[in-house]
Design an enzyme around this catalytic site. Sequence first.
Site, PDB file in Angstrom:
ATOM      1  N   GLU A 110      -3.380  15.011   2.473  1.00  0.00           N
ATOM      2  CA  GLU A 110      -3.825  14.098   1.414  1.00  0.00           C
ATOM      3  C   GLU A 110      -4.212  14.831   0.125  1.00  0.00           C
ATOM      4  O   GLU A 110      -4.378  14.202  -0.918  1.00  0.00           O
ATOM      5  CB  GLU A 110      -5.022  13.276   1.902  1.00  0.00           C
ATOM      6  CG  GLU A 110      -4.750  12.438   3.149  1.00  0.00           C
ATOM      7  CD  GLU A 110      -3.617  11.440   2.970  1.00  0.00           C
ATOM      8  OE1 GLU A 110      -3.342  11.062   1.816  1.00  0.00           O
ATOM      9  OE2 GLU A 110      -2.999  11.057   3.991  1.00  0.00           O
ATOM     10  N   HIS A 152      -6.406   0.645   5.697  1.00  0.00           N
ATOM     11  CA  HIS A 152      -6.372   1.627   6.786  1.00  0.00           C
ATOM     12  C   HIS A 152      -6.981   1.122   8.091  1.00  0.00           C
ATOM     13  O   HIS A 152      -6.733   1.692   9.137  1.00  0.00           O
ATOM     14  CB  HIS A 152      -7.066   2.912   6.324  1.00  0.00           C
ATOM     15  CG  HIS A 152      -6.458   3.476   5.076  1.00  0.00           C
ATOM     16  ND1 HIS A 152      -6.612   2.869   3.852  1.00  0.00           N
ATOM     17  CD2 HIS A 152      -5.661   4.547   4.864  1.00  0.00           C
ATOM     18  CE1 HIS A 152      -5.955   3.552   2.929  1.00  0.00           C
ATOM     19  NE2 HIS A 152      -5.366   4.571   3.512  1.00  0.00           N
ATOM     20  N   TYR A 212      -9.347  11.521   3.766  1.00  0.00           N
ATOM     21  CA  TYR A 212      -9.463  11.391   2.302  1.00  0.00           C
ATOM     22  C   TYR A 212     -10.756  12.004   1.781  1.00  0.00           C
ATOM     23  O   TYR A 212     -10.819  12.482   0.657  1.00  0.00           O
ATOM     24  CB  TYR A 212      -9.350   9.926   1.868  1.00  0.00           C
ATOM     25  CG  TYR A 212      -8.078   9.269   2.316  1.00  0.00           C
ATOM     26  CD1 TYR A 212      -6.842   9.617   1.748  1.00  0.00           C
ATOM     27  CD2 TYR A 212      -8.069   8.319   3.326  1.00  0.00           C
ATOM     28  CE1 TYR A 212      -5.670   9.027   2.164  1.00  0.00           C
ATOM     29  CE2 TYR A 212      -6.896   7.716   3.751  1.00  0.00           C
ATOM     30  CZ  TYR A 212      -5.701   8.079   3.172  1.00  0.00           C
ATOM     31  OH  TYR A 212      -4.530   7.496   3.596  1.00  0.00           O
ATOM     32  N   HIS A 231       2.824  14.445  -0.448  1.00  0.00           N
ATOM     33  CA  HIS A 231       3.202  14.286   0.959  1.00  0.00           C
ATOM     34  C   HIS A 231       4.670  14.705   1.159  1.00  0.00           C
ATOM     35  O   HIS A 231       5.006  15.418   2.092  1.00  0.00           O
ATOM     36  CB  HIS A 231       3.061  12.825   1.393  1.00  0.00           C
ATOM     37  CG  HIS A 231       1.643  12.342   1.541  1.00  0.00           C
ATOM     38  ND1 HIS A 231       0.716  12.996   2.306  1.00  0.00           N
ATOM     39  CD2 HIS A 231       1.002  11.243   1.052  1.00  0.00           C
ATOM     40  CE1 HIS A 231      -0.440  12.317   2.281  1.00  0.00           C
ATOM     41  NE2 HIS A 231      -0.285  11.254   1.518  1.00  0.00           N
ATOM     42  N   HIS A 290       0.859  -1.199   0.000  1.00  0.00           N
ATOM     43  CA  HIS A 290       0.000   0.000   0.000  1.00  0.00           C
ATOM     44  C   HIS A 290       0.891   1.245   0.000  1.00  0.00           C
ATOM     45  O   HIS A 290       1.764   1.396   0.860  1.00  0.00           O
ATOM     46  CB  HIS A 290      -0.952   0.008   1.195  1.00  0.00           C
ATOM     47  CG  HIS A 290      -1.976   1.088   1.063  1.00  0.00           C
ATOM     48  ND1 HIS A 290      -3.166   0.895   0.393  1.00  0.00           N
ATOM     49  CD2 HIS A 290      -1.955   2.382   1.421  1.00  0.00           C
ATOM     50  CE1 HIS A 290      -3.843   2.035   0.380  1.00  0.00           C
ATOM     51  NE2 HIS A 290      -3.130   2.955   0.994  1.00  0.00           N
ATOM     52  N   ALA A 291       0.678   2.128  -0.971  1.00  0.00           N
ATOM     53  CA  ALA A 291       1.588   3.255  -1.185  1.00  0.00           C
ATOM     54  C   ALA A 291       1.666   4.181   0.035  1.00  0.00           C
ATOM     55  O   ALA A 291       0.663   4.438   0.693  1.00  0.00           O
ATOM     56  CB  ALA A 291       1.129   4.056  -2.394  1.00  0.00           C
ATOM     57  N   HIS A 298       0.122  11.858  -5.798  1.00  0.00           N
ATOM     58  CA  HIS A 298      -0.419  11.903  -4.435  1.00  0.00           C
ATOM     59  C   HIS A 298       0.719  11.761  -3.409  1.00  0.00           C
ATOM     60  O   HIS A 298       0.853  12.561  -2.483  1.00  0.00           O
ATOM     61  CB  HIS A 298      -1.448  10.779  -4.258  1.00  0.00           C
ATOM     62  CG  HIS A 298      -1.997  10.663  -2.872  1.00  0.00           C
ATOM     63  ND1 HIS A 298      -3.169  11.261  -2.488  1.00  0.00           N
ATOM     64  CD2 HIS A 298      -1.515  10.043  -1.760  1.00  0.00           C
ATOM     65  CE1 HIS A 298      -3.394  11.013  -1.207  1.00  0.00           C
ATOM     66  NE2 HIS A 298      -2.406  10.273  -0.742  1.00  0.00           N
ATOM     67  N   GLU A 299       1.534  10.742  -3.599  1.00  0.00           N
ATOM     68  CA  GLU A 299       2.617  10.479  -2.632  1.00  0.00           C
ATOM     69  C   GLU A 299       3.643  11.611  -2.633  1.00  0.00           C
ATOM     70  O   GLU A 299       4.123  12.026  -1.584  1.00  0.00           O
ATOM     71  CB  GLU A 299       3.300   9.135  -2.929  1.00  0.00           C
ATOM     72  CG  GLU A 299       2.390   7.918  -2.794  1.00  0.00           C
ATOM     73  CD  GLU A 299       1.661   7.842  -1.472  1.00  0.00           C
ATOM     74  OE1 GLU A 299       2.193   8.358  -0.459  1.00  0.00           O
ATOM     75  OE2 GLU A 299       0.547   7.294  -1.427  1.00  0.00           O
TER      76      GLU A 299
HETATM   77  O1  X8Z Z   1      -4.158   5.397   1.099  1.00  0.00           O
HETATM   78  C1  X8Z Z   1      -4.079   6.229   0.207  1.00  0.00           C
HETATM   79  C2  X8Z Z   1      -2.720   6.700  -0.268  1.00  0.00           C
HETATM   80  C3  X8Z Z   1      -1.707   6.724   0.798  1.00  0.00           C
HETATM   81  S1  X8Z Z   1      -1.954   8.002   1.936  1.00  0.00           S
HETATM   82  C4  X8Z Z   1      -2.239   5.796  -1.360  1.00  0.00           C
HETATM   83  N1  X8Z Z   1      -5.202   6.692  -0.392  1.00  0.00           N
HETATM   84  C5  X8Z Z   1      -6.522   6.230  -0.012  1.00  0.00           C
HETATM   85  C6  X8Z Z   1      -6.723   4.772  -0.373  1.00  0.00           C
HETATM   86  O2  X8Z Z   1      -5.945   4.231  -1.157  1.00  0.00           O
HETATM   87  O3  X8Z Z   1      -7.667   4.163   0.126  1.00  0.00           O
HETATM   88  C7  X8Z Z   1      -5.249   7.707  -1.425  1.00  0.00           C
HETATM   89  C8  X8Z Z   1      -6.693   7.962  -1.701  1.00  0.00           C
HETATM   90  C9  X8Z Z   1      -7.488   7.074  -0.789  1.00  0.00           C
HETATM   91 ZN    ZN Z   2      -1.800   9.884   1.223  1.00  0.00          ZN
END
Ligand code: X8Z
Ligand code: ZN
Length: 596
Positions: free
Chosen positions: A395, A495, A505, A371, A337-338, A367-368
Amino acid sequence: MRSITMIVLLITGLVTFAQESKATLKEAQAFIEEVESTLAKMSVESARAAWVNANFITYDTEMLTSKAQERILVATMNYAKQATRFDGLKMPEELARKFKLLKLSTSLPTPSDPKLAEELTQITTRMKSVYGKGRYCNEEGECFTVGELSNILAESRDPAKLLEAWQGWRTISPPMRKDFERYVYLANQGARDLGFSDLGELWTSGYDMPSKDFQAELDRLWEQVKPLYESLHAYVRMKLREQYGDEVVSEKGPIPAHLLGNMWSQTWSNIYPLVAPKEADPGYDLTQILKDRQTDAIGMVKIGEAFFTSMGFEALPETFWERSLFVEPRDRDVVCHASAWCLDNVDDLRIKMCIEVDEEDFGVIHHELGHNFYQRAYNQQPFLFQGSANDGFHEAVGDTLALSITPKYLVDLGYIETQPDPSKDIGLLLNLALDKVAFLPFGLIIDQWRWKVFSGEVTAEQYNQAWWELRQKYQGIMPPVARSESDFDPGAKYHVPANVSYTRYFLADILQFQFHRALAKDSTSSAPLNRASIYGNKVAGERLNTMLAMGLSRPWPEALAALSGETAMDANAVIDYFAPLKVWLDEQTKGQPRGW
Ligand code: X8Z
Ligand code: ZN
């Protein structure tokens, strides 16, 4: 003897009381200085341990990272409790803000019993590892990662195959259920030690307003965008019925969750080809372009970096390229997960991502990097102010830049020869809405569910049922097969085991349109919002940087004002952006059912 002891104790007590009651401003300043310098050091240690663990998931790295986590969490809790000594002391605004932030600085408050604190950090590390190592193995013994299963969800149009991938990934989470239950109990205990009613109240107290007001603010924002979501939902359901038939998609009911192109039905642009307007297709496909040009993972990150430097930001340090993880390794378990990291609170910036060459990950890269550029911009701030104005801001930054990946930008990059004519904008808007508008209710429900769990309104016997009630109520989707309490579907979303709050988000999904509207308005003022771009715009870069550099030093409305002149979050920015699409969607679905 006994009475002498009593008297001695009484005197000692009185002396301590007198000292405490005389806590001075000087002591308060010295206290915060110590807090900042100690926590800053510990944060570097724990970040390095967490980095190694996320890049090499083993029993030992789990133990090492839990220990480092425990050290910083226990220290933070102790400081937060000691800080009450200064309650009621008159102090300058900046110092008072630091005291307030200290109490809010952990999203995982540990119980005061050291054994329980240790147990909590081990549980959270373990849940994250279980997620990171998760594989679905079919009857033939072939095993699949979340990335591989996600590709099936994105590309296959065979309902049986989609269902298997959807259901398969959800086999990784039931083993977490017991751990999750215990985590709720222990973290709630920690939150209560800090004076909050439960962990949910702690999380919702970080928005410069009372927790209840913040929740009302979310309702307000959701009401603003709900009609747009319903229009998109009605259109997508109609098109999916054309594709899969009545048997699979009902006329008026919720959409089965495995048909929307994404493992969690959170963004839907992977099914764009199924719903594309024939007369308004933009005529290019970014995934195809990236593949045709043989752009690799690092090449994609370089393009992202170049967007930031075009706006006047300094290039990323050499160490970013040496130390980041860009591609999924073949020989070990990693958390794919990024994420974006700053390991030394200065400029040891990195991303960790299993990049695939496609449009979706091109967006995630921006997105990354958002950050990372934020982290570097606030590195001059004192430790307790090193953060974003609120977590939604962190975010939103990279996504704001990604909104400027317009046809003109692609022409500038040499990716396409000419810009599609404005009559094709409906196609572009629809593609974007499938991600950004579809995401809105999803962005809300993860924490709606967790807040109910933390408060005890939802008990462990109701975890899965309550989850699907929210999915249906807000998103209008349903599970493609019956679910029960032997499932633990929330745990199949990163998460939840990783203890990362999710409302950020939802906020970011709105804020990015506000940022875009404010920054892009100046440059290409006559262009509609979806054609306006901040690429190469140094004035916009300067304004953005001013906000980023403020970090967490001021309440978020001031940070927002520094960038946009506005002081409230405003979902009209989303409504304005998609206004022409809303008209079009409502025309397409005239006479069709709405809602579910
Ligand atoms: O978790 C993330 C990022 C890392 S902060 C990749 N996002 C959420 C997800 O993937 O559920 C970005 C948008 C929503
Ligand atoms: Zn993020």
